[in-house]
Design an enzyme around this catalytic site. Structure first.
Site, PDB file in Angstrom:
ATOM      1  N   SER A  90       8.298   4.421   0.290  1.00 47.34           N
ATOM      2  CA  SER A  90       7.285   3.618  -0.383  1.00 47.34           C
ATOM      3  C   SER A  90       7.331   3.847  -1.894  1.00 47.34           C
ATOM      4  CB  SER A  90       5.901   3.956   0.154  1.00 47.34           C
ATOM      5  OG  SER A  90       4.931   3.135  -0.436  1.00 47.34           O
ATOM      6  N   SER A 134       0.871  -1.177   0.000  1.00 46.42           N
ATOM      7  CA  SER A 134       0.000   0.000   0.000  1.00 46.42           C
ATOM      8  C   SER A 134       0.905   1.223   0.000  1.00 46.42           C
ATOM      9  CB  SER A 134      -0.901  -0.003   1.235  1.00 46.42           C
ATOM     10  OG  SER A 134      -1.801   1.088   1.173  1.00 46.42           O
ATOM     11  N   GLU A 135       0.662   2.151  -0.927  1.00 48.70           N
ATOM     12  CA  GLU A 135       1.658   3.200  -1.170  1.00 48.70           C
ATOM     13  C   GLU A 135       1.813   4.182  -0.015  1.00 48.70           C
ATOM     14  OE1 GLU A 135      -1.032   2.601  -3.011  1.00 48.70           O
ATOM     15  OE2 GLU A 135      -2.013   4.460  -3.724  1.00 48.70           O
ATOM     16  N   ASN A 136       0.912   4.138   0.965  1.00 53.73           N
ATOM     17  CA  ASN A 136       1.135   5.004   2.128  1.00 53.73           C
ATOM     18  C   ASN A 136       2.148   4.419   3.109  1.00 53.73           C
ATOM     19  OD1 ASN A 136      -0.907   3.050   2.669  1.00 53.73           O
ATOM     20  ND2 ASN A 136      -1.444   4.149   4.551  1.00 53.73           N
TER      21      ASN A 136
END
Lengths: 225, 225, 225, 225
Positions: free
Chosen positions: B89, B47-49
């Protein structure tokens, strides 16, 4: 003299945020928003701010309250779309031309802020090449890959949220609360961190996610988020 | 077989994720894929966060308000997960360390251009998020979409009409009526709903599309609703 | 007073480090500065291999073979220390987050150019380490050196003869006979050994050098040997 | 299938290192050298290697043993000076022209490797501007600061050392053992990590310094350093 960056109230340090300042605000998806500090900032009412934040319209972040209070001249964000079909306060001001928008792909956004803190004035990124978000930007093919020249973003004040801090200003984050906070803290002249808990003794080095050198003021809120 | 519903499209895409892969799922339909990954495959969801190893959505019992995914859902972590900030990320994403990203799409061109971030609704603000970075950075980019728009217009085009997310990035398209590879020889359907003829597929596609020599019937469990 | 020995030069430099500063000490003479920081000042020493808050050298009792400083000494950590990787360490250095770096020097030019990394010994390999990054990145760059070479040649020059470390970076020079500021008006001695006249200082300096109007006698504790 | 990156012996994976490969080797000042793996690599005797390491001559690192065994065509390093006045084996080969040297300021070195892993093909750095180490490099003044264009460094194999690993390939480092290892692991096709201890269960997320996606093989050595 013993270093102690903890403050009892944030009003005084927030009052130093001047008209026209560039403010970075951490947070993503409900985690890591410095809403305690944003409430105080809204009441302090500096004008003509530039806001650097992931979203201009996220309902859980009080970033949008600064926009609604007409304190913001420009936003640099990855998201500026209000939920639902009605226009959000941001979108209304944007339509009216009273607020400027710079929309940035999220990876370039994070990297430009990191670069700002790391003394890298510009870098080439493959992200965004050939899209409307690269319009007017210098491009270059490097090792066969089309890239866009992206400049660092720096700011005057970073408002971030962590979980725990020590008196030296070391910050620990709870899971995905981290998101943009470490990069933003490195990229601004003054970083103010709100945390759940601020302790006397030093955080163990294994708990420090953001070294003290990047943090100027710490305030404990007792809040879980 | 009727055209696939959203869950069936997600199921179909999930069957093609190789064991051991690292996958980032976009907002909307793609995030449903996580429900259908075959149990014999060990897949890490990014998840890019800032999560590698997103687990199931949190329940009342194990909720951590600071632990969210890129869709703002409260989530858990799987065994072997790790956490990091947004700059790291997107270093992971841009650096080619994600095997597959599955993104929603408005339009895909025959050369693999993707349009998925700006539907040009008047006065609504833009929301680019991490889409441009994911489309450029992942080793493979898959899209999930309805084959045609609500009014029946084609989405598989010679050139995208809507603003681009990235050029020449899409490798495969999962839809309600076909699975399509984007190749140097143009669009090639590798699976097609049995009730649809090659001729009908052609009329529903703006660009040239051919059937793979071993094109199979598109199928999904009927009980997914 | 005789010319200062190495420890006395280190003592003298240490007196000028402000309370609360973050300081990186170069190999050789500069690292001695850590022994003489006044006890009323809380200073964080950064080591470019990944420490903010280097403590005293380790003893047999508390040695960790993996905990070393940039000089390969086994060290300890001070209260409030943090650890990070080399990329983040140089982001901290290049990004302007180090208040002072104190470096050894072969030569300094009147415009503040520094030469400290390559003494041009035939066939010996180069060793640049972090010197160029520190000289460019720190807010202030101080050097520590003997005022003249062993054969009496000047080191404070119009132009450096040896390969440069960085241009226009040196702010202050601590030596055995003088403390010298590098200013837009050229070299200015702010402290000078009482036994040395302005004339003698001039003959020992290639570039123009003047005495500050309030130039003081250079002194250090006599018992430092 | 359950992911398990642990291997019993390293001979097989090391044997895949081909003639002409670019190898990154972590370590600084006695901490974080993958000497267990370097012993095996030396015995495998691939030729014409390019070595990316902080030092070509550090006595505690077995990097120098590869050079002494004439396996190395080129080094990219920040230090290449042998101790003492006699020439080291590296310096002899360098003098004879049988080994190529690229000497890089340590911050640019770390950042170029990070960039290699982060999909940033090039960036501008102020470090090195106007020095011999920037000779022939493109320069540019950005916001008043003179900069040098620095290209990313990528590699075929990274050999790194950590303290603990889990079967997923997550790595934990002991204090300054970290140094260049995280960046190098991101920048290479294949990363082989030697660690003191490799465990069955997952490392707690709070202990993971290097996410599993960057690590291909893990071998436990039982060694403290």
């Amino acid at each position: 003299m013993a270093i102690d960056k903890r403050i009892e109230t944030a009003k005084e340090v927030i009052s130093k945020i001047f008209d026209g300042a560039v403010i970075m605000v951490s947070g993503f998806g409900g985690a890591g928003f410095p809403n305690f500090l944003l409430e105080i900032l809204r009441d302090a009412e500096p004008k003509e701010l530039t806001l650097v934040a992931n979203s201009a319209t996220h309902p859980y972040s009080l970033t949008h309250s600064l926009i609604e209070a007409k304190m913001v001249r420009k936003v640099i964000v990855t998201a500026a779309r209000g939920r639902g079909k009605e226009l959000s306060p941001f979108e209304e001001q944007w339509r009216d031309g009273s607020i400027e928008l710079e929309c940035v792909p999220q990876g370039n956004f994070a990297e430009r802020i990191r670069a700002g803190g790391a003394g890298i004035p510009a870098f080439y990124s493959p992200t965004g090449y050939g899209t409307d978000l690269a319009t007017g930007k210098e491009t270059r093919k490097i090792n066969g890959k089309n890239c866009v020249l992206e400049e660092a973003i720096t700011g005057d004040f970073a408002l971030i949220r962590g979980d725990r801090a020590d008196r030296f200003g070391n910050i620990n984050f709870n899971t995905t609360q981290m998101n943009f906070a470490p990069a933003m803290a490195t990229a601004c002249e003054v970083t103010i961190a709100e945390v759940r808990e601020a302790i006397d003794e030093a955080l163990p080095t294994t708990d420090v996610h953001l070294p003290s050198v990047y943090v100027n003021h710490v305030i404990a809120t007792g809040r879980e988020v | 077989m009727k055209p696939l519903n959203r869950n069936q499209i997600a199921w179909r895409a999930a069957q093609d994720i190789p064991d051991g892969n690292v996958v980032n799922l976009g907002l909307g339909m793609p995030v449903l894929v996580s429900n259908y990954i075959p149990s014999d495959r060990d897949v890490f969801l990014q998840s890019e966060n800032g999560i590698l190893g997103v687990g199931p959505e949190a329940s009342e019992l194990n909720i951590n308000p600071n632990l969210v995914d890129a869709g703002s859902r409260k989530v858990t972590l799987r065994d072997g997960a790790s956490l990091f900030d947004s700059a790291n990320s997107f270093a992971m994403i841009r650096g080619g360390h994600i095997d597959i990203t599955i993104l929603g799409a408005f339009e895909v061109s025959i050369s693999g251009d993707l349009a998925n971030w700006d539907s040009k609704i008047p006065d609504k603000g833009p929301l680019v998020g991490g889409a441009m970075d994911l489309a450029v950075g992942a080793k493979s980019t898959w899209t999930m979409m309805q084959y045609n728009t609500k009014d029946g217009s084609p989405r598989l085009l010679n050139y995208c009409n809507l603003p681009l997310t990235a050029r020449k990035c899409v490798n495969r398209i999962y839809t309600d009526i076909a699975v399509v590879d984007v190749t140097n020889q143009g669009f090639i359907a590798i699976e097609l709903l049995e009730s649809i003829t090659a001729e009908e597929l052609n009329t529903r596609t703006e660009a040239e599309i051919s059937l793979a020599s071993d094109c199979k019937p598109l199928q999904a469990p009927a009980d997914l609703i």
